[in-house]
Scaffold this active site. Sequence first.
Site, PDB file in Angstrom:
ATOM      1  N   HIS A   1      68.600   2.945  69.596  1.00  0.00           N
ATOM      2  CA  HIS A   1      68.644   1.405  69.681  1.00  0.00           C
ATOM      3  C   HIS A   1      67.580   0.971  68.911  1.00  0.00           C
ATOM      4  O   HIS A   1      66.361   1.487  68.929  1.00  0.00           O
ATOM      5  CB  HIS A   1      68.722   1.067  70.891  1.00  0.00           C
ATOM      6  CG  HIS A   1      67.806   1.337  71.915  1.00  0.00           C
ATOM      7  ND1 HIS A   1      67.812   2.606  72.637  1.00  0.00           N
ATOM      8  CD2 HIS A   1      66.686   0.744  72.376  1.00  0.00           C
ATOM      9  CE1 HIS A   1      66.836   2.826  73.431  1.00  0.00           C
ATOM     10  NE2 HIS A   1      66.092   1.708  73.478  1.00  0.00           N
TER      11      HIS A   1
ATOM     12  N   ASP B   1      69.355  -7.844  75.043  1.00  0.00           N
ATOM     13  CA  ASP B   1      68.603  -6.933  76.114  1.00  0.00           C
ATOM     14  C   ASP B   1      68.408  -7.659  77.538  1.00  0.00           C
ATOM     15  O   ASP B   1      68.249  -8.947  77.465  1.00  0.00           O
ATOM     16  CB  ASP B   1      67.165  -6.674  75.500  1.00  0.00           C
ATOM     17  CG  ASP B   1      66.636  -5.718  76.397  1.00  0.00           C
ATOM     18  OD1 ASP B   1      66.383  -5.686  77.762  1.00  0.00           O
ATOM     19  OD2 ASP B   1      66.290  -4.252  75.603  1.00  0.00           O
TER      20      ASP B   1
ATOM     21  N   HIS C   1      65.223  -2.599  69.028  1.00  0.00           N
ATOM     22  CA  HIS C   1      64.913  -3.908  69.528  1.00  0.00           C
ATOM     23  C   HIS C   1      64.854  -4.849  68.318  1.00  0.00           C
ATOM     24  O   HIS C   1      63.837  -4.674  67.491  1.00  0.00           O
ATOM     25  CB  HIS C   1      63.868  -3.870  70.238  1.00  0.00           C
ATOM     26  CG  HIS C   1      63.604  -2.971  71.675  1.00  0.00           C
ATOM     27  ND1 HIS C   1      63.940  -3.493  72.839  1.00  0.00           N
ATOM     28  CD2 HIS C   1      63.685  -1.527  71.669  1.00  0.00           C
ATOM     29  CE1 HIS C   1      64.097  -2.408  73.622  1.00  0.00           C
ATOM     30  NE2 HIS C   1      63.890  -1.450  73.073  1.00  0.00           N
TER      31      HIS C   1
HETATM   32  P1  5GP Z   1      63.649   1.420  75.326  1.00  0.00           P
HETATM   33  O1  5GP Z   1      63.007   1.202  76.593  1.00  0.00           O
HETATM   34  O2  5GP Z   1      64.694   2.658  75.651  1.00  0.00           O
HETATM   35  O3  5GP Z   1      63.216   1.094  74.025  1.00  0.00           O
HETATM   36  O4  5GP Z   1      64.687   0.169  75.702  1.00  0.00           O
HETATM   37  C1  5GP Z   1      65.611   0.196  76.422  1.00  0.00           C
HETATM   38  C2  5GP Z   1      66.022  -1.144  76.971  1.00  0.00           C
HETATM   39  O5  5GP Z   1      67.352  -1.247  77.279  1.00  0.00           O
HETATM   40  C3  5GP Z   1      65.249  -1.852  77.751  1.00  0.00           C
HETATM   41  O6  5GP Z   1      64.274  -2.863  77.186  1.00  0.00           O
HETATM   42  C4  5GP Z   1      66.176  -2.266  78.921  1.00  0.00           C
HETATM   43  O7  5GP Z   1      65.706  -3.873  79.419  1.00  0.00           O
HETATM   44  C5  5GP Z   1      67.495  -2.293  78.396  1.00  0.00           C
HETATM   45  N1  5GP Z   1      68.548  -2.143  79.177  1.00  0.00           N
HETATM   46  C6  5GP Z   1      68.644  -1.295  80.147  1.00  0.00           C
HETATM   47  N2  5GP Z   1      69.681  -1.250  80.984  1.00  0.00           N
HETATM   48  C7  5GP Z   1      70.482  -2.409  80.330  1.00  0.00           C
HETATM   49  C8  5GP Z   1      71.623  -2.891  80.739  1.00  0.00           C
HETATM   50  O8  5GP Z   1      72.494  -2.561  81.631  1.00  0.00           O
HETATM   51  N3  5GP Z   1      72.075  -3.927  80.035  1.00  0.00           N
HETATM   52  C9  5GP Z   1      71.290  -4.415  78.970  1.00  0.00           C
HETATM   53  N4  5GP Z   1      71.900  -5.316  78.362  1.00  0.00           N
HETATM   54  N5  5GP Z   1      70.277  -3.929  78.586  1.00  0.00           N
HETATM   55  C10 5GP Z   1      69.846  -2.861  79.185  1.00  0.00           C
END
Ligand code: 5GP
Length: 141
Positions: free
Chosen positions: A99, A30, A101
């Site tokens: 996804h 991430d 984490h």
């Molecule tokens: P959510 O908030 O949807 O559970 O998690 C999305 C995650 O994707 C976030 O923790 C964010 O840091 C990660 N993320 C967003 N854009 C990118 C990217 O371009 N590359 C990577 N490696 N992670 C990303």
Amino acid sequence: MSETIFSKILDGEIPSHKVYEDDAVYAFLDISQVTKGHTLLIPKKASANIFETDSETMQHIGAALPKVANAIKAAFNPDGLNIIQNNGEYADQSVFHLHFHLLPRYENDIDGFGYKWETHEDQIDDKQKAQIAKEIVAQFE
Ligand code: 5GP
């Protein structure tokens, strides 16, 4: 399903730090590194979140989760590891490609993660719990 940043990562359009891949899943760091080794595990088959995925996709995720968790454990010897999965904007989902984490936790190192987990045992009695369970069970009938 609309294209997300994760489909671009899968296509190689956006670079990522890959940690694991098989025919059905892809795991990569991430970008935010909330804790050291913070990794995302995604299915290659796109779906928005847990409400829209299918059981075959989840079997692939289920097989990969302990592999990736154990690789992180072997690499960094964390004191613990949370697996977190957000569904819907209100639940902090920002990328609408399913996804998971993997957040290694460190007692004495950089650890930028915290939960607020408020219990309401004293406000919901057994009768109310039975009713709540009944309403969920009814969905399987
Ligand atoms: P959510 O908030 O949807 O559970 O998690 C999305 C995650 O994707 C976030 O923790 C964010 O840091 C990660 N993320 C967003 N854009 C990118 C990217 O371009 N590359 C990577 N490696 N992670 C990303």
